[in-house]
Design a protein around this motif. Structure first.
Motif, mmCIF file in Angstrom:
data_model
loop_
_atom_site.group_PDB
_atom_site.id
_atom_site.type_symbol
_atom_site.label_atom_id
_atom_site.label_comp_id
_atom_site.label_asym_id
_atom_site.label_seq_id
_atom_site.Cartn_x
_atom_site.Cartn_y
_atom_site.Cartn_z
ATOM 1 N N GLN A 1 105.397 64.947 24.033
ATOM 2 C CA GLN A 1 104.983 65.556 22.777
ATOM 3 C C GLN A 1 105.870 65.133 21.614
ATOM 4 O O GLN A 1 105.455 65.197 20.454
ATOM 5 C CB GLN A 1 104.981 67.091 22.921
ATOM 6 C CG GLN A 1 103.928 67.616 23.876
ATOM 7 C CD GLN A 1 102.525 67.169 23.514
ATOM 8 O OE1 GLN A 1 102.145 67.163 22.341
ATOM 9 N NE2 GLN A 1 101.744 66.771 24.516
ATOM 10 N N VAL B 1 103.533 59.879 16.426
ATOM 11 C CA VAL B 1 102.067 59.857 16.399
ATOM 12 C C VAL B 1 101.601 58.699 15.516
ATOM 13 O O VAL B 1 102.100 58.522 14.401
ATOM 14 C CB VAL B 1 101.502 61.187 15.876
ATOM 15 C CG1 VAL B 1 99.980 61.123 15.772
ATOM 16 C CG2 VAL B 1 101.921 62.333 16.796
ATOM 17 N N LYS C 1 98.341 56.839 13.630
ATOM 18 C CA LYS C 1 96.978 56.946 13.132
ATOM 19 C C LYS C 1 96.290 55.597 13.319
ATOM 20 O O LYS C 1 96.873 54.561 13.002
ATOM 21 C CB LYS C 1 96.959 57.348 11.654
ATOM 22 C CG LYS C 1 97.554 58.720 11.387
ATOM 23 C CD LYS C 1 96.740 59.818 12.067
ATOM 24 C CE LYS C 1 97.298 61.200 11.743
ATOM 25 N NZ LYS C 1 96.533 62.277 12.428
ATOM 26 N N LYS D 1 91.762 65.145 29.917
ATOM 27 C CA LYS D 1 92.970 65.605 29.238
ATOM 28 C C LYS D 1 94.077 65.977 30.205
ATOM 29 O O LYS D 1 95.261 65.912 29.857
ATOM 30 C CB LYS D 1 92.638 66.806 28.335
ATOM 31 C CG LYS D 1 91.589 66.510 27.278
ATOM 32 C CD LYS D 1 92.017 65.360 26.373
ATOM 33 C CE LYS D 1 90.987 65.115 25.272
ATOM 34 N NZ LYS D 1 91.353 63.974 24.417
ATOM 35 N N LYS E 1 97.492 62.203 31.948
ATOM 36 C CA LYS E 1 98.135 61.506 30.840
ATOM 37 C C LYS E 1 98.061 60.005 31.095
ATOM 38 O O LYS E 1 98.514 59.521 32.130
ATOM 39 C CB LYS E 1 99.592 61.949 30.691
ATOM 40 C CG LYS E 1 99.758 63.457 30.500
ATOM 41 C CD LYS E 1 98.971 63.962 29.303
ATOM 42 C CE LYS E 1 99.133 65.455 29.131
ATOM 43 N NZ LYS E 1 98.257 65.994 28.065
ATOM 44 N N TYR F 1 104.158 55.660 21.845
ATOM 45 C CA TYR F 1 103.508 56.360 20.737
ATOM 46 C C TYR F 1 102.308 57.152 21.244
ATOM 47 O O TYR F 1 101.692 56.798 22.259
ATOM 48 C CB TYR F 1 103.049 55.364 19.666
ATOM 49 C CG TYR F 1 104.167 54.510 19.118
ATOM 50 C CD1 TYR F 1 104.905 54.913 18.007
ATOM 51 C CD2 TYR F 1 104.493 53.288 19.710
ATOM 52 C CE1 TYR F 1 105.937 54.133 17.506
ATOM 53 C CE2 TYR F 1 105.521 52.508 19.214
ATOM 54 C CZ TYR F 1 106.237 52.932 18.113
ATOM 55 O OH TYR F 1 107.259 52.153 17.621
ATOM 56 N N ARG F 2 101.976 58.188 20.499
ATOM 57 C CA ARG F 2 100.839 59.048 20.853
ATOM 58 C C ARG F 2 99.713 58.840 19.855
ATOM 59 O O ARG F 2 99.934 58.804 18.639
ATOM 60 C CB ARG F 2 101.291 60.508 20.843
ATOM 61 C CG ARG F 2 100.266 61.501 21.352
ATOM 62 C CD ARG F 2 100.964 62.786 21.800
ATOM 63 N NE ARG F 2 101.905 63.281 20.798
ATOM 64 C CZ ARG F 2 101.679 64.343 20.020
ATOM 65 N NH1 ARG F 2 100.526 64.988 20.099
ATOM 66 N NH2 ARG F 2 102.599 64.748 19.157
ATOM 67 N N ILE F 3 98.508 58.676 20.359
ATOM 68 C CA ILE F 3 97.309 58.571 19.518
ATOM 69 C C ILE F 3 96.465 59.808 19.802
ATOM 70 O O ILE F 3 95.735 59.884 20.798
ATOM 71 C CB ILE F 3 96.523 57.284 19.814
ATOM 72 C CG1 ILE F 3 97.426 56.059 19.620
ATOM 73 C CG2 ILE F 3 95.294 57.185 18.917
ATOM 74 C CD1 ILE F 3 96.754 54.747 19.952
ATOM 75 N N GLU F 4 96.603 60.808 18.960
ATOM 76 C CA GLU F 4 96.017 62.118 19.225
ATOM 77 C C GLU F 4 94.503 62.081 19.317
ATOM 78 O O GLU F 4 93.905 62.715 20.191
ATOM 79 C CB GLU F 4 96.457 63.109 18.140
ATOM 80 C CG GLU F 4 97.932 63.470 18.213
ATOM 81 C CD GLU F 4 98.320 64.509 17.191
ATOM 82 O OE1 GLU F 4 97.611 64.614 16.153
ATOM 83 O OE2 GLU F 4 99.320 65.216 17.409
ATOM 84 N N GLU F 5 93.860 61.334 18.411
ATOM 85 C CA GLU F 5 92.393 61.352 18.409
ATOM 86 C C GLU F 5 91.789 60.713 19.647
ATOM 87 O O GLU F 5 90.619 60.968 19.973
ATOM 88 C CB GLU F 5 91.840 60.667 17.153
ATOM 89 C CG GLU F 5 92.365 59.259 16.926
ATOM 90 C CD GLU F 5 93.469 59.217 15.914
ATOM 91 O OE1 GLU F 5 93.361 58.464 14.940
ATOM 92 O OE2 GLU F 5 94.460 59.956 16.104
ATOM 93 N N GLY G 1 93.585 60.866 22.676
ATOM 94 C CA GLY G 1 94.238 61.484 23.826
ATOM 95 C C GLY G 1 95.019 60.488 24.646
ATOM 96 O O GLY G 1 95.190 60.649 25.859
ATOM 97 N N TRP H 1 98.392 57.560 25.062
ATOM 98 C CA TRP H 1 99.704 57.063 24.681
ATOM 99 C C TRP H 1 99.686 55.541 24.794
ATOM 100 O O TRP H 1 98.963 54.973 25.620
ATOM 101 C CB TRP H 1 100.790 57.615 25.593
ATOM 102 C CG TRP H 1 101.220 59.009 25.258
ATOM 103 C CD1 TRP H 1 102.324 59.394 24.568
ATOM 104 C CD2 TRP H 1 100.551 60.230 25.606
ATOM 105 N NE1 TRP H 1 102.396 60.768 24.456
ATOM 106 C CE2 TRP H 1 101.314 61.308 25.089
ATOM 107 C CE3 TRP H 1 99.375 60.519 26.307
ATOM 108 C CZ2 TRP H 1 100.947 62.632 25.257
ATOM 109 C CZ3 TRP H 1 99.003 61.839 26.470
ATOM 110 C CH2 TRP H 1 99.784 62.884 25.939
#
Length: 322
Positions: free
Chosen positions: A81, A85, A87, A155, A158, A197-201, A203, A205
């Protein structure tokens, strides 16, 4: 050998909805079978209850699959977490049908491939999946990105897309997030962070390659890569590795040793038989999961679900309508 036809270009010009619907049904049948296998495994392995509380605890523990992120220490979740992040702005030429054309035949076939991989891991250790090809320009990076995005839709699992092609990185362009430090910078000791890095849209990494180094093979053989993969394996349920091609380079041999399974990507009209044979000889047979035929214009759907009788398909249709 298993053949997975992704039909990416057919997805854009698809006009026959019935064809996709039939293939979608086959995927649903596989998912249902997967769920039944997991449930049967849980029941078979449950210990005999000594009292109500102990039995409930046993059920809760066994119901979580081995690859479930919920079973991992909280520290792993907190570390993920805290990842920066990104975009994304995905260009149309990226052919990420799993993201922007979810109802297409190509996206459905990646869902089918994800189901097959989840089934395979019921009988063998399978977390780090290497996507490679015999020569450049066969679409391996597109396949890796689509598969990672498809697996990330669950979800509770991971998923990490790891760009192992340090010489010709393309993931940043495909996902549209620009230049950021990646694997190359970490291997050179330029960053303390592992540059995940995390790409939230989505779900998802991602560990991009970063800037192309002058000595990629030397960096990969520095001794830092194996411990990194061990750490990432603790954090993630799936690691999809976009590897360099097999034939021109020795880089892929490093990734082969670090992976659990290999998918060999080929391209219809591009891959020559002699290259394919040499590529197969260069790969570790015990880790080879199958071959994918990219850009196919005549995908034989019966290869995927021929084991299902017409009565089973009709029954599934009737159950879906009720």
């Amino acid at each position: 050998m298993s053949h997975i036809f992704d039909a990416l270009q057919r997805a854009e010009s698809e006009k026959n909805g019935a064809e996709r619907s039939t293939f979608s049904l086959a995927t649903e049948l596989l998912e249902a079978a997967e769920q039944k296998m997991q449930a049967a495994s849980v029941i078979a392995e449950l210990p005999a209850p000594t009292n109500g509380d102990q039995h409930a605890a046993a059920v809760s523990e066994q119901a979580d699959p081995a690859d479930s992120f919920a079973a991992k220490p909280l520290a792993f979740s907190e570390a993920l977490q805290r990842c920066p992040v990104l975009k994304v702005s995905i260009p149309e030429e990226s052919h990420l049908v799993s993201v922007d054309k979810e109802e297409s035949l190509g996206a459905e076939k990646f869902r089918f491939l994800a189901v097959r991989l989840r089934q395979l891991r019921q009988s063998r250790p399978l977390k780090k999946v290497l996507i490679t090809s015999t020569i450049p320009q066969e679409g391996k990076s597109t396949v890796a990105a689509n598969l990672a995005c498809t697996l990330a839709r669950r979800k509770q699992h991971k998923t990490l897309l790891l760009e192992g092609d340090l010489r010709r990185p393309t993931v940043a362009h495909k996902l549209g997030f620009g230049k950021v430090p990646g694997l190359s910078e970490w291997l050179r000791g330029e960053t303390e962070s592992m540059n995940v890095y995390r790409i939230e849209e989505l779900g998802l990494w991602v560990l991009p390659a970063g800037n192309a180094p002058e000595n990629p093979l030397e960096l990969m053989q520095s001794g830092k890569l194996a411990p990194l993969m061990e750490q990432l394996s603790e954090w993630f349920d799936w690691i999809i590795i976009d590897s360099p091609p097999v034939l021109p380079l020795a880089d892929t041999s490093v990734w082969v040793r670090l992976s659990d399974g290999i998918l060999l990507d080929t391209r219809n009209g591009t891959t020559e038989r002699q290259h394919l044979n040499r590529g197969l000889e260069a790969l570790e047979k015990t880790k080879l999961l199958g071959a994918l035929v990219n850009n196919s214009t005549n995908a034989a759907h019966s290869d995927y679900y021929q084991r299902y009788s017409s009565s089973a398909i009709d029954r599934a249709k009737s159950e879906k309508l009720t």
